[in-house]
Scaffold this motif. Sequence first.
Motif, PDB file in Angstrom:
ATOM      1  N   PRO A   1       0.801  -1.232   0.000  1.00  0.00           N
ATOM      2  CA  PRO A   1       0.000   0.000   0.000  1.00  0.00           C
ATOM      3  C   PRO A   1       0.829   1.274   0.000  1.00  0.00           C
ATOM      4  O   PRO A   1       0.338   2.320  -0.406  1.00  0.00           O
ATOM      5  CB  PRO A   1      -0.811  -0.111   1.296  1.00  0.00           C
ATOM      6  N   SER A   2       2.088   1.198   0.440  1.00  0.00           N
ATOM      7  CA  SER A   2       2.916   2.395   0.529  1.00  0.00           C
ATOM      8  C   SER A   2       3.895   2.518  -0.629  1.00  0.00           C
ATOM      9  O   SER A   2       3.843   3.476  -1.400  1.00  0.00           O
ATOM     10  CB  SER A   2       3.684   2.407   1.851  1.00  0.00           C
ATOM     11  N   CYS A   3       4.800   1.540  -0.778  1.00  0.00           N
ATOM     12  CA  CYS A   3       5.871   1.659  -1.775  1.00  0.00           C
ATOM     13  C   CYS A   3       5.549   0.996  -3.108  1.00  0.00           C
ATOM     14  O   CYS A   3       6.305   1.143  -4.069  1.00  0.00           O
ATOM     15  CB  CYS A   3       7.166   1.081  -1.208  1.00  0.00           C
TER      16      CYS A   3
ATOM     17  N   LEU B   1      -1.647   6.066   1.153  1.00  0.00           N
ATOM     18  CA  LEU B   1      -1.580   4.614   1.093  1.00  0.00           C
ATOM     19  C   LEU B   1      -2.794   4.102   0.322  1.00  0.00           C
ATOM     20  O   LEU B   1      -3.910   4.608   0.494  1.00  0.00           O
ATOM     21  CB  LEU B   1      -1.563   4.006   2.493  1.00  0.00           C
ATOM     22  N   ALA B   2      -2.582   3.102  -0.508  1.00  0.00           N
ATOM     23  CA  ALA B   2      -3.651   2.591  -1.360  1.00  0.00           C
ATOM     24  C   ALA B   2      -3.941   1.129  -1.044  1.00  0.00           C
ATOM     25  O   ALA B   2      -3.021   0.339  -0.797  1.00  0.00           O
ATOM     26  CB  ALA B   2      -3.279   2.735  -2.834  1.00  0.00           C
TER      27      ALA B   2
ATOM     28  N   HIS C   1      -7.341  -0.428  -4.709  1.00  0.00           N
ATOM     29  CA  HIS C   1      -6.463   0.710  -5.004  1.00  0.00           C
ATOM     30  C   HIS C   1      -7.036   2.052  -4.551  1.00  0.00           C
ATOM     31  O   HIS C   1      -6.486   3.105  -4.891  1.00  0.00           O
ATOM     32  CB  HIS C   1      -6.131   0.769  -6.500  1.00  0.00           C
ATOM     33  N   ASP C   2      -8.111   2.049  -3.786  1.00  0.00           N
ATOM     34  CA  ASP C   2      -8.627   3.288  -3.206  1.00  0.00           C
ATOM     35  C   ASP C   2      -7.747   3.702  -2.030  1.00  0.00           C
ATOM     36  O   ASP C   2      -7.065   2.861  -1.427  1.00  0.00           O
ATOM     37  CB  ASP C   2     -10.068   3.089  -2.726  1.00  0.00           C
ATOM     38  N   PRO C   3      -7.765   4.990  -1.678  1.00  0.00           N
ATOM     39  CA  PRO C   3      -6.940   5.439  -0.538  1.00  0.00           C
ATOM     40  C   PRO C   3      -7.365   4.766   0.764  1.00  0.00           C
ATOM     41  O   PRO C   3      -8.560   4.530   1.004  1.00  0.00           O
ATOM     42  CB  PRO C   3      -7.197   6.942  -0.485  1.00  0.00           C
TER      43      PRO C   3
ATOM     44  N   CYS D   1      -9.054   0.081   4.618  1.00  0.00           N
ATOM     45  CA  CYS D   1      -9.773   0.255   3.356  1.00  0.00           C
ATOM     46  C   CYS D   1     -11.244   0.547   3.676  1.00  0.00           C
ATOM     47  O   CYS D   1     -11.881  -0.198   4.429  1.00  0.00           O
ATOM     48  CB  CYS D   1      -9.663  -1.001   2.501  1.00  0.00           C
ATOM     49  N   ALA D   2     -11.785   1.628   3.095  1.00  0.00           N
ATOM     50  CA  ALA D   2     -13.183   1.991   3.338  1.00  0.00           C
ATOM     51  C   ALA D   2     -14.145   0.945   2.806  1.00  0.00           C
ATOM     52  O   ALA D   2     -15.284   0.842   3.272  1.00  0.00           O
ATOM     53  CB  ALA D   2     -13.476   3.353   2.707  1.00  0.00           C
TER      54      ALA D   2
END
Length: 244
Positions: free
Chosen positions: A10-12, A77-78, A83-85, A103-104
């Motif tokens: 999610p970060s790199c 972060l995704a 792939h949503d924030p 994740c929402a």
Amino acid sequence: MPTAPTRPCPSCSNALQVHTLPAQYGGEVEIDFCFGCHGLWFDQMENLKLSPAAVATVFKAMHQHRDAPRTPLAPRLACPTCHDPLVQGFDVVKSGRYITHRCASRHGRFSSFSSFMIEKGFVRQLTRPEIADIAAKVGAIHCSACGAPVDLRKEDACSHCRTALSLLDPQAVERALQTYAQAPAQPAWGSAGDVADAIVALEKERSRQQRAQPGAALALPAAGVLGVDLLSVSLGLLARLWDD
């Protein structure tokens, strides 16, 4: 054992390493590691499905990669699934308050290694006298939760995320390893001052290595912000649990 890498961190965005671990009440659960970011991705509720032996295995994997260079978390972060924030929040357990990134759409959550250690009760919060003891020798460090600088001479918690300062609790680690992994352990330090001494020794060694390299930058002064956090240093102090 790790299996083939699949989803992006999610970060790199580097490939996560998937480890298949035993779940509670039988079965298995796949946990995604990013050793470059020192983070873990849990699909929905996976962090609660880990068996005691799996928690010990995660802890050992974190220990084995304790000296890996740490990439700062990205501002955004995704979710590796949609792939949503990810939405930053906090959870509170008996051993402290820690940051989570969820994740929402309920695909899962991303946790730093330090957050995982707090969640599973491997840490304890420092008392003010202990913070003062470390501050007298070190001055400032980085927050284990968000990475922001913390001036120990002025603050007893991170001013950015309000996370309390914590150390790995050797007694909690010992109980967990003896109960879950049948791996006897002994406390690796007796006080917060021991951790402060370890930080100073770490920085002296880093400074020595820099001076040995032509054109190396000068070391930070004693009162400067050191590129370490308390949980990573105390994790290093437990190295002999598996190395000896």
